[in-house]
Design a protein around this motif. Structure first.
Motif, PDB file in Angstrom:
ATOM      1  N   LEU A  28      -4.907 -12.732   2.474  1.00  0.00           N
ATOM      2  CA  LEU A  28      -3.870 -12.079   2.547  1.00  0.00           C
ATOM      3  C   LEU A  28      -2.668 -12.847   1.821  1.00  0.00           C
ATOM      4  CD1 LEU A  28      -3.489 -11.378   6.302  1.00  0.00           C
ATOM      5  CD2 LEU A  28      -3.563  -9.789   4.553  1.00  0.00           C
ATOM      6  N   GLU A  29      -2.644 -13.955   1.682  1.00  0.00           N
ATOM      7  CA  GLU A  29      -1.644 -14.567   0.861  1.00  0.00           C
ATOM      8  C   GLU A  29      -1.808 -14.072  -0.734  1.00  0.00           C
ATOM      9  OE1 GLU A  29      -2.063 -18.805   1.795  1.00  0.00           O
ATOM     10  OE2 GLU A  29      -0.995 -18.586   3.531  1.00  0.00           O
ATOM     11  N   LYS A  30      -2.938 -13.978  -1.269  1.00  0.00           N
ATOM     12  CA  LYS A  30      -3.215 -13.851  -2.567  1.00  0.00           C
ATOM     13  C   LYS A  30      -3.316 -12.141  -2.756  1.00  0.00           C
ATOM     14  CE  LYS A  30      -7.242 -15.561  -2.916  1.00  0.00           C
ATOM     15  NZ  LYS A  30      -8.442 -16.251  -3.563  1.00  0.00           N
ATOM     16  N   LEU A  31      -3.225 -11.386  -1.767  1.00  0.00           N
ATOM     17  CA  LEU A  31      -3.533 -10.019  -1.763  1.00  0.00           C
ATOM     18  C   LEU A  31      -2.464  -9.263  -2.878  1.00  0.00           C
ATOM     19  CD1 LEU A  31      -5.052  -7.617  -0.988  1.00  0.00           C
ATOM     20  CD2 LEU A  31      -3.600  -7.524   0.997  1.00  0.00           C
ATOM     21  N   PRO A  32      -1.249  -9.686  -2.846  1.00  0.00           N
ATOM     22  CA  PRO A  32      -0.169  -9.049  -3.972  1.00  0.00           C
ATOM     23  C   PRO A  32      -0.722  -9.116  -5.046  1.00  0.00           C
ATOM     24  CG  PRO A  32       1.068  -9.888  -2.042  1.00  0.00           C
ATOM     25  CD  PRO A  32      -0.329 -10.436  -1.815  1.00  0.00           C
ATOM     26  N   GLU A  33      -1.306 -10.401  -5.582  1.00  0.00           N
ATOM     27  CA  GLU A  33      -1.659 -10.791  -6.782  1.00  0.00           C
ATOM     28  C   GLU A  33      -2.925 -10.126  -7.171  1.00  0.00           C
ATOM     29  OE1 GLU A  33      -3.393 -14.956  -9.014  1.00  0.00           O
ATOM     30  OE2 GLU A  33      -1.997 -15.099  -7.323  1.00  0.00           O
ATOM     31  N   LEU A  34      -3.883  -9.834  -6.354  1.00  0.00           N
ATOM     32  CA  LEU A  34      -5.125  -9.428  -6.440  1.00  0.00           C
ATOM     33  C   LEU A  34      -4.966  -7.954  -6.767  1.00  0.00           C
ATOM     34  CD1 LEU A  34      -7.295 -10.919  -3.517  1.00  0.00           C
ATOM     35  CD2 LEU A  34      -7.316 -11.464  -5.994  1.00  0.00           C
ATOM     36  N   ALA A  35      -4.075  -7.301  -5.785  1.00  0.00           N
ATOM     37  CA  ALA A  35      -3.680  -5.957  -6.041  1.00  0.00           C
ATOM     38  C   ALA A  35      -3.072  -5.542  -7.560  1.00  0.00           C
ATOM     39  CB  ALA A  35      -3.008  -5.222  -5.103  1.00  0.00           C
ATOM     40  N   GLU A  36      -2.197  -6.231  -7.825  1.00  0.00           N
ATOM     41  CA  GLU A  36      -1.665  -6.129  -9.285  1.00  0.00           C
ATOM     42  C   GLU A  36      -2.484  -6.134 -10.377  1.00  0.00           C
ATOM     43  OE1 GLU A  36       1.050  -4.785 -11.527  1.00  0.00           O
ATOM     44  OE2 GLU A  36       1.836  -5.336  -9.428  1.00  0.00           O
ATOM     45  N   ALA A  37      -3.290  -7.106 -10.158  1.00  0.00           N
ATOM     46  CA  ALA A  37      -4.484  -7.247 -11.231  1.00  0.00           C
ATOM     47  C   ALA A  37      -5.422  -6.178 -11.314  1.00  0.00           C
ATOM     48  CB  ALA A  37      -5.228  -8.684 -11.072  1.00  0.00           C
ATOM     49  N   ALA A  38      -6.001  -5.804 -10.108  1.00  0.00           N
ATOM     50  CA  ALA A  38      -6.784  -4.676 -10.277  1.00  0.00           C
ATOM     51  C   ALA A  38      -6.064  -3.430 -10.603  1.00  0.00           C
ATOM     52  CB  ALA A  38      -7.294  -4.511  -8.583  1.00  0.00           C
ATOM     53  N   VAL A  39      -4.862  -3.033 -10.434  1.00  0.00           N
ATOM     54  CA  VAL A  39      -4.397  -2.109 -10.930  1.00  0.00           C
ATOM     55  C   VAL A  39      -4.110  -2.071 -12.535  1.00  0.00           C
ATOM     56  CG1 VAL A  39      -2.120  -0.777 -11.072  1.00  0.00           C
ATOM     57  CG2 VAL A  39      -3.034  -1.338  -8.939  1.00  0.00           C
ATOM     58  N   SER A  40      -3.744  -3.248 -12.690  1.00  0.00           N
ATOM     59  CA  SER A  40      -3.389  -3.374 -14.377  1.00  0.00           C
ATOM     60  C   SER A  40      -4.700  -3.265 -14.990  1.00  0.00           C
ATOM     61  CB  SER A  40      -2.929  -4.758 -14.446  1.00  0.00           C
ATOM     62  OG  SER A  40      -2.606  -5.193 -15.977  1.00  0.00           O
ATOM     63  N   ARG A  41      -5.905  -4.026 -14.632  1.00  0.00           N
ATOM     64  CA  ARG A  41      -6.973  -4.110 -15.220  1.00  0.00           C
ATOM     65  C   ARG A  41      -7.778  -2.633 -15.380  1.00  0.00           C
ATOM     66  NH1 ARG A  41      -8.995  -7.748 -12.522  1.00  0.00           N
ATOM     67  NH2 ARG A  41     -10.289  -6.565 -11.151  1.00  0.00           N
ATOM     68  N   ARG A  42      -7.225  -1.626 -14.505  1.00  0.00           N
ATOM     69  CA  ARG A  42      -7.917  -0.332 -14.687  1.00  0.00           C
ATOM     70  C   ARG A  42      -6.858   0.782 -15.097  1.00  0.00           C
ATOM     71  NH1 ARG A  42      -9.958  -3.333 -10.810  1.00  0.00           N
ATOM     72  NH2 ARG A  42     -12.073  -3.165 -10.036  1.00  0.00           N
ATOM     73  N   LYS A  43      -5.636   0.325 -15.417  1.00  0.00           N
ATOM     74  CA  LYS A  43      -4.656   1.037 -16.061  1.00  0.00           C
ATOM     75  C   LYS A  43      -4.317   2.361 -15.169  1.00  0.00           C
ATOM     76  CE  LYS A  43      -5.587   0.119 -20.924  1.00  0.00           C
ATOM     77  NZ  LYS A  43      -6.393  -1.156 -20.597  1.00  0.00           N
ATOM     78  N   LEU A  44      -4.038   1.977 -13.800  1.00  0.00           N
ATOM     79  CA  LEU A  44      -3.784   2.849 -12.818  1.00  0.00           C
ATOM     80  C   LEU A  44      -2.187   3.000 -12.461  1.00  0.00           C
ATOM     81  CD1 LEU A  44      -6.600   1.585 -10.086  1.00  0.00           C
ATOM     82  CD2 LEU A  44      -6.711   3.621 -11.839  1.00  0.00           C
ATOM     83  N   THR A  45      -1.903   4.168 -12.312  1.00  0.00           N
ATOM     84  CA  THR A  45      -0.696   4.401 -11.706  1.00  0.00           C
ATOM     85  C   THR A  45      -0.571   4.442 -10.198  1.00  0.00           C
ATOM     86  OG1 THR A  45      -0.138   5.850 -13.623  1.00  0.00           O
ATOM     87  CG2 THR A  45       1.220   6.048 -11.565  1.00  0.00           C
TER      88      THR A  45
END
Length: 323
Positions: A28-45
């Protein structure tokens, strides 16, 4: 954007601390960072985080680079996202939500790695990119008779032969073995539940001794796990897959809307009729379905009591007493 986990997810993962699992807190503590990385890697909106969302994952509504709608799902290791990925790949969209990740991303050799939480790509980091369904429209929105009919049809499509040998899913015997240990500990700590626990564990032993088939199962199937779709009217989501007999999968569906059953003067009779109706509709032995329904209701009730959800526990254990 800020990827704030919904309170429902925070509360549910907080319950795992009762089992001595501190991994959920770290995730949970890392979740914002994990989500941001996943979105960026896949070029998602990103459109929005789904609220209230689930009890085991963060669900984000997104759009692919070409503008098509999709869902990004992030889950901790405890939720076995590698197993979910492997099952969804096995079903290939037949009866279940479709994976949208590139072929082979996040899965092990040969495209299967049911336990692949340590692998690379999406399977290893607990991220799944999925077809967008209608998250606010589940089978629970239908009248009960219609919802059970549609649920039965969905399950029939999901019950397939497991992948070839060497590709590993947890078995019903393994999963319920872990649960049985916790149930016995709960009975030792609270003698009031001991008779039901004894009955549930005896039923498990009898059922495992004579299992009639071994199919790939959803593992946590219920009405809220079947959402409206565009490609097909209804598609299952959120599996915690397991290999074993079909009655085990169907058992969780028997107690759907348990709060309504408990509130009804005819709840016990309705439950017995539901067991028979579901068993007949899917060619499952009625007594085996009753036995697995008993085990799963007692297991859930004891677990709810252990983590402080007293009201849920009372409902589940009263329901179990009818069986």
């Amino acid at each position: 954007m800020a990827f704030e986990p919904p309170q429902r997810l925070v509360r549910a993962l907080g319950e795992t601390l009762h089992d001595g699992d501190d991994g959920a807190r770290a995730w949970l503590e890392k979740l914002p960072e994990l989500a941001e990385a996943a979105v960026s890697r896949r070029k998602l909106t990103v459109e929005r985080v789904l609220v209230p969302g689930g009890r085991s994952s963060l669900v984000v509504l997104v759009r692919l680079p070409d503008g098509l709608p999709a869902v990004l799902k992030l889950a901790p290791r405890r939720a076995r996202p590698g197993s979910e990925r492997a099952a969804l790949a096995c079903w290939g969209g037949r009866g279940a939500v479709q994976l949208l990740d590139a072929p082979g991303e996040g899965v092990g050799t040969g495209g299967w790695d049911a336990g692949g939480e340590n692998g690379g790509g999406s399977g290893g980091d607990g991220v799944l990119l999925l077809e967008r369904l209608h998250p606010d429209v589940s089978l629970r929105s239908l009248p009960e008779a219609k919802s059970l009919l549609e649920a039965s049809g969905t399950l029939r499509r999901l019950w397939v032969e497991p992948p070839p040998p060497g590709h590993r899913f947890e078995t019903v015997a393994e999963r319920t073995g872990r649960q049985a240990v916790a149930m016995r500990a709960g009975a030792d700590a609270d003698p009031d539940v001991a008779p039901l626990v004894d009955a549930a564990l005896a039923a498990r032993d009898d059922l495992l001794a004579t299992a009639p088939e071994h199919k790939l199962l959803h593992g946590t199937f219920r009405q809220s796990k079947v959402l409206a779709g565009d490609r097909m009217p209804w598609l299952a989501v959120g599996p915690d897959p397991v290999v074993g007999e079909c009655a085990f999968d169907l058992a969780r569906l028997v107690r759907d809307r348990v709060e309504d059953l408990i509130a009804s003067p005819s709840g016990a009779a309705t439950t017995r009729r539901r067991v028979k109706r579901l068993a007949d509709s899917l060619d499952v032995d009625m007594e085996r379905l009753r036995g697995w329904t008993l085990f799963r209701a007692v297991e859930s009730g004891v677990r709810a009591r252990r983590v402080g959800r007293a009201q849920d526990s009372e409902l589940l254990l009263e329901f179990a007493g009818w069986l």
